[in-house]
Scaffold this motif. Structure first.
Motif, PDB file in Angstrom:
ATOM      1  N   ASN A   4       0.794  -1.326   0.024  1.00 54.18           N
ATOM      2  CA  ASN A   4      -0.143   0.091  -0.028  1.00 54.18           C
ATOM      3  C   ASN A   4       0.943   1.386   0.025  1.00 54.18           C
ATOM      4  O   ASN A   4       0.468   2.221  -0.674  1.00 54.18           O
ATOM      5  CB  ASN A   4      -1.035   0.085   1.193  1.00 54.18           C
ATOM      6  CG  ASN A   4      -1.982  -1.060   1.117  1.00 54.18           C
ATOM      7  OD1 ASN A   4      -2.457  -1.363   0.009  1.00 54.18           O
ATOM      8  ND2 ASN A   4      -2.452  -1.573   1.908  1.00 54.18           N
ATOM      9  N   GLN A   5       1.918   1.107   0.789  1.00 52.13           N
ATOM     10  CA  GLN A   5       2.753   2.299   0.768  1.00 52.13           C
ATOM     11  C   GLN A   5       3.524   2.745  -0.780  1.00 52.13           C
ATOM     12  O   GLN A   5       3.599   3.827  -1.119  1.00 52.13           O
ATOM     13  CB  GLN A   5       4.137   2.193   1.842  1.00 52.13           C
ATOM     14  CG  GLN A   5       3.650   2.299   3.154  1.00 52.13           C
ATOM     15  CD  GLN A   5       4.403   1.928   4.077  1.00 52.13           C
ATOM     16  OE1 GLN A   5       5.563   1.064   3.774  1.00 52.13           O
ATOM     17  NE2 GLN A   5       4.700   2.419   5.242  1.00 52.13           N
ATOM     18  N   ILE A   6       3.870   1.397  -1.190  1.00 53.41           N
ATOM     19  CA  ILE A   6       4.447   1.745  -2.765  1.00 53.41           C
ATOM     20  C   ILE A   6       3.468   2.104  -3.748  1.00 53.41           C
ATOM     21  O   ILE A   6       3.735   3.102  -4.452  1.00 53.41           O
ATOM     22  CB  ILE A   6       4.876   0.297  -3.272  1.00 53.41           C
ATOM     23  CG1 ILE A   6       5.854  -0.042  -2.223  1.00 53.41           C
ATOM     24  CG2 ILE A   6       5.401   0.311  -4.637  1.00 53.41           C
ATOM     25  CD1 ILE A   6       6.457  -1.736  -2.627  1.00 53.41           C
ATOM     26  N   ILE A   7       2.242   1.561  -3.615  1.00 47.53           N
ATOM     27  CA  ILE A   7       0.882   2.172  -4.456  1.00 47.53           C
ATOM     28  C   ILE A   7       0.818   3.599  -4.121  1.00 47.53           C
ATOM     29  O   ILE A   7       0.752   4.526  -5.354  1.00 47.53           O
ATOM     30  CB  ILE A   7      -0.235   1.468  -4.067  1.00 47.53           C
ATOM     31  CG1 ILE A   7      -0.073   0.019  -4.803  1.00 47.53           C
ATOM     32  CG2 ILE A   7      -1.397   2.063  -4.905  1.00 47.53           C
ATOM     33  CD1 ILE A   7      -1.237  -0.967  -4.256  1.00 47.53           C
ATOM     34  N   LYS A   8       0.764   4.164  -3.078  1.00 43.28           N
ATOM     35  CA  LYS A   8       0.683   5.515  -2.673  1.00 43.28           C
ATOM     36  C   LYS A   8       1.896   6.315  -3.255  1.00 43.28           C
ATOM     37  O   LYS A   8       1.368   7.532  -3.722  1.00 43.28           O
ATOM     38  CB  LYS A   8       0.430   5.878  -1.302  1.00 43.28           C
ATOM     39  CG  LYS A   8      -1.038   5.640  -0.784  1.00 43.28           C
ATOM     40  CD  LYS A   8      -1.347   5.598   0.750  1.00 43.28           C
ATOM     41  CE  LYS A   8      -1.657   7.047   0.996  1.00 43.28           C
ATOM     42  NZ  LYS A   8      -1.990   7.386   2.395  1.00 43.28           N
ATOM     43  N   GLU A   9       3.204   5.900  -3.236  1.00 47.71           N
ATOM     44  CA  GLU A   9       4.103   6.577  -3.502  1.00 47.71           C
ATOM     45  C   GLU A   9       4.150   6.745  -4.949  1.00 47.71           C
ATOM     46  O   GLU A   9       4.331   7.737  -5.672  1.00 47.71           O
ATOM     47  CB  GLU A   9       5.477   5.729  -3.320  1.00 47.71           C
ATOM     48  CG  GLU A   9       6.712   6.370  -3.412  1.00 47.71           C
ATOM     49  CD  GLU A   9       7.961   5.757  -2.794  1.00 47.71           C
ATOM     50  OE1 GLU A   9       8.661   5.292  -3.746  1.00 47.71           O
ATOM     51  OE2 GLU A   9       8.134   5.490  -1.603  1.00 47.71           O
ATOM     52  N   GLU A  10       3.938   5.699  -5.844  1.00 51.94           N
ATOM     53  CA  GLU A  10       3.455   5.692  -7.279  1.00 51.94           C
ATOM     54  C   GLU A  10       2.334   6.633  -7.785  1.00 51.94           C
ATOM     55  O   GLU A  10       2.507   7.449  -8.933  1.00 51.94           O
ATOM     56  CB  GLU A  10       3.244   4.311  -7.826  1.00 51.94           C
ATOM     57  CG  GLU A  10       4.420   3.360  -7.840  1.00 51.94           C
ATOM     58  CD  GLU A  10       5.688   4.035  -8.355  1.00 51.94           C
ATOM     59  OE1 GLU A  10       5.667   4.329  -9.471  1.00 51.94           O
ATOM     60  OE2 GLU A  10       6.685   3.859  -8.008  1.00 51.94           O
ATOM     61  N   MET A  11       1.438   6.469  -6.860  1.00 54.09           N
ATOM     62  CA  MET A  11       0.217   7.809  -7.122  1.00 54.09           C
ATOM     63  C   MET A  11       0.949   8.974  -7.086  1.00 54.09           C
ATOM     64  O   MET A  11       0.402   9.939  -7.857  1.00 54.09           O
ATOM     65  CB  MET A  11      -0.933   7.398  -6.302  1.00 54.09           C
ATOM     66  CG  MET A  11      -1.631   6.440  -6.621  1.00 54.09           C
ATOM     67  SD  MET A  11      -2.392   6.599  -8.296  1.00 54.09           S
ATOM     68  CE  MET A  11      -3.722   7.748  -7.885  1.00 54.09           C
ATOM     69  N   ARG A  12       1.609   9.382  -6.124  1.00 56.88           N
ATOM     70  CA  ARG A  12       2.371  10.657  -5.848  1.00 56.88           C
ATOM     71  C   ARG A  12       3.088  11.055  -7.147  1.00 56.88           C
ATOM     72  O   ARG A  12       2.849  12.022  -7.581  1.00 56.88           O
ATOM     73  CB  ARG A  12       3.182  10.708  -4.481  1.00 56.88           C
ATOM     74  CG  ARG A  12       2.212  10.902  -3.051  1.00 56.88           C
ATOM     75  CD  ARG A  12       2.984  11.183  -2.310  1.00 56.88           C
ATOM     76  NE  ARG A  12       2.506  10.727  -0.838  1.00 56.88           N
ATOM     77  CZ  ARG A  12       2.432   9.386  -0.209  1.00 56.88           C
ATOM     78  NH1 ARG A  12       3.319   8.506  -0.891  1.00 56.88           N
ATOM     79  NH2 ARG A  12       1.905   9.074   0.875  1.00 56.88           N
ATOM     80  N   LYS A  13       3.840  10.033  -7.589  1.00 52.14           N
ATOM     81  CA  LYS A  13       4.525  10.389  -8.912  1.00 52.14           C
ATOM     82  C   LYS A  13       4.054  10.533  -9.986  1.00 52.14           C
ATOM     83  O   LYS A  13       4.038  11.507 -10.648  1.00 52.14           O
ATOM     84  CB  LYS A  13       5.615   9.081  -9.161  1.00 52.14           C
ATOM     85  CG  LYS A  13       6.580   8.904  -8.409  1.00 52.14           C
ATOM     86  CD  LYS A  13       7.352   7.554  -8.254  1.00 52.14           C
ATOM     87  CE  LYS A  13       8.394   7.456  -7.392  1.00 52.14           C
ATOM     88  NZ  LYS A  13       9.027   6.164  -7.796  1.00 52.14           N
ATOM     89  N   LEU A  14       2.462   9.818 -10.186  1.00 54.06           N
ATOM     90  CA  LEU A  14       1.785  10.024 -11.385  1.00 54.06           C
ATOM     91  C   LEU A  14       0.991  11.310 -11.284  1.00 54.06           C
ATOM     92  O   LEU A  14       1.061  12.019 -12.125  1.00 54.06           O
ATOM     93  CB  LEU A  14       0.771   8.840 -11.283  1.00 54.06           C
ATOM     94  CG  LEU A  14      -0.162   8.979 -12.463  1.00 54.06           C
ATOM     95  CD1 LEU A  14       0.387   9.015 -13.769  1.00 54.06           C
ATOM     96  CD2 LEU A  14      -1.159   7.759 -12.276  1.00 54.06           C
ATOM     97  N   ILE A  15       0.676  11.804  -9.915  1.00 54.76           N
ATOM     98  CA  ILE A  15      -0.033  13.108  -9.715  1.00 54.76           C
ATOM     99  C   ILE A  15       0.924  14.269 -10.219  1.00 54.76           C
ATOM    100  O   ILE A  15       0.516  15.289 -10.846  1.00 54.76           O
ATOM    101  CB  ILE A  15      -0.416  13.237  -8.278  1.00 54.76           C
ATOM    102  CG1 ILE A  15      -1.581  12.407  -8.102  1.00 54.76           C
ATOM    103  CG2 ILE A  15      -0.678  14.551  -7.940  1.00 54.76           C
ATOM    104  CD1 ILE A  15      -1.891  12.436  -6.386  1.00 54.76           C
ATOM    105  N   LYS A  16       2.091  14.256  -9.646  1.00 55.88           N
ATOM    106  CA  LYS A  16       3.161  15.111  -9.987  1.00 55.88           C
ATOM    107  C   LYS A  16       3.455  15.014 -11.463  1.00 55.88           C
ATOM    108  O   LYS A  16       3.380  16.325 -12.070  1.00 55.88           O
ATOM    109  CB  LYS A  16       4.580  14.783  -9.588  1.00 55.88           C
ATOM    110  CG  LYS A  16       5.843  15.932  -9.530  1.00 55.88           C
ATOM    111  CD  LYS A  16       6.969  15.304  -8.739  1.00 55.88           C
ATOM    112  CE  LYS A  16       7.958  16.714  -9.136  1.00 55.88           C
ATOM    113  NZ  LYS A  16       8.684  16.711  -7.947  1.00 55.88           N
ATOM    114  N   LYS A  17       3.454  14.005 -12.188  1.00 56.82           N
ATOM    115  CA  LYS A  17       3.358  14.002 -13.794  1.00 56.82           C
ATOM    116  C   LYS A  17       2.233  14.609 -14.346  1.00 56.82           C
ATOM    117  O   LYS A  17       2.313  15.271 -15.225  1.00 56.82           O
ATOM    118  CB  LYS A  17       3.682  12.672 -14.058  1.00 56.82           C
ATOM    119  CG  LYS A  17       4.018  12.645 -15.724  1.00 56.82           C
ATOM    120  CD  LYS A  17       4.355  11.178 -16.311  1.00 56.82           C
ATOM    121  CE  LYS A  17       4.148   9.691 -15.593  1.00 56.82           C
ATOM    122  NZ  LYS A  17       4.340   8.779 -16.131  1.00 56.82           N
ATOM    123  N   SER A  18       1.242  14.358 -13.846  1.00 58.02           N
ATOM    124  CA  SER A  18       0.004  15.138 -14.387  1.00 58.02           C
ATOM    125  C   SER A  18      -0.120  16.490 -14.326  1.00 58.02           C
ATOM    126  O   SER A  18      -0.987  16.949 -14.926  1.00 58.02           O
ATOM    127  CB  SER A  18      -1.283  14.288 -13.695  1.00 58.02           C
ATOM    128  OG  SER A  18      -1.535  14.738 -12.400  1.00 58.02           O
TER     129      SER A  18
END
Length: 125
Positions: free
Chosen positions: A5-19
């Motif tokens: 779950n921590q990895i998923i949230k970290e990847e979501m943060r990266k995707l949000i930054k890219k978006s």
């Protein structure tokens, strides 16, 4: 060691930054941002006005005590959320839980992998 779950949230943060690098309704990430906000606020529709920095939310709350008609846009209530930093606002919408993790996995798969693989396949074909 990080849990899944921590990895998923970290990847979501990266995707949000890219978006948030290209704030435009024409951006391929506009739908991603809308979907994340719809999930978090549990709304039937979302509009992001990048220029005025306003998020418009339409909830399916009834105006009267009559029986609720599911997804009747005429009965929807509009709310506006002002933001100063869209990236931080979207990151603040990340939640914990099984439903959230499943939703985030779907978003990550679609917006991180599928489009890039399709584009790579089209270029090499």
């Amino acid at each position: 060691m990080k849990n899944p779950n921590q990895i998923i949230k970290e990847e979501m943060r990266k995707l949000i930054k890219k978006s948030c690098k290209n704030e435009s309704t024409q951006s391929e990430y506009y739908k991603f941002q809308k979907a994340l906000l719809k999930f978090y606020f549990n709304t039937i529709d979302v509009t992001i006005d990048y220029e005025s920095r306003v998020i418009s939310l339409w909830n399916s709350k009834p105006r009267s005590m009559d029986a609720i008609r599911l997804f009747d846009i005429n009965e929807a209530v509009s709310e506006k959320v002002r933001y100063t930093n869209l990236e931080e606002t979207l990151k603040g919408c990340l939640e914990d839980g099984d439903n959230a993790s499943r939703f985030y996995k779907t978003m990550l798969f679609y917006y991180n992998n599928v489009k890039e693989e399709v584009l790579d396949g089209a270029v090499s074909a």
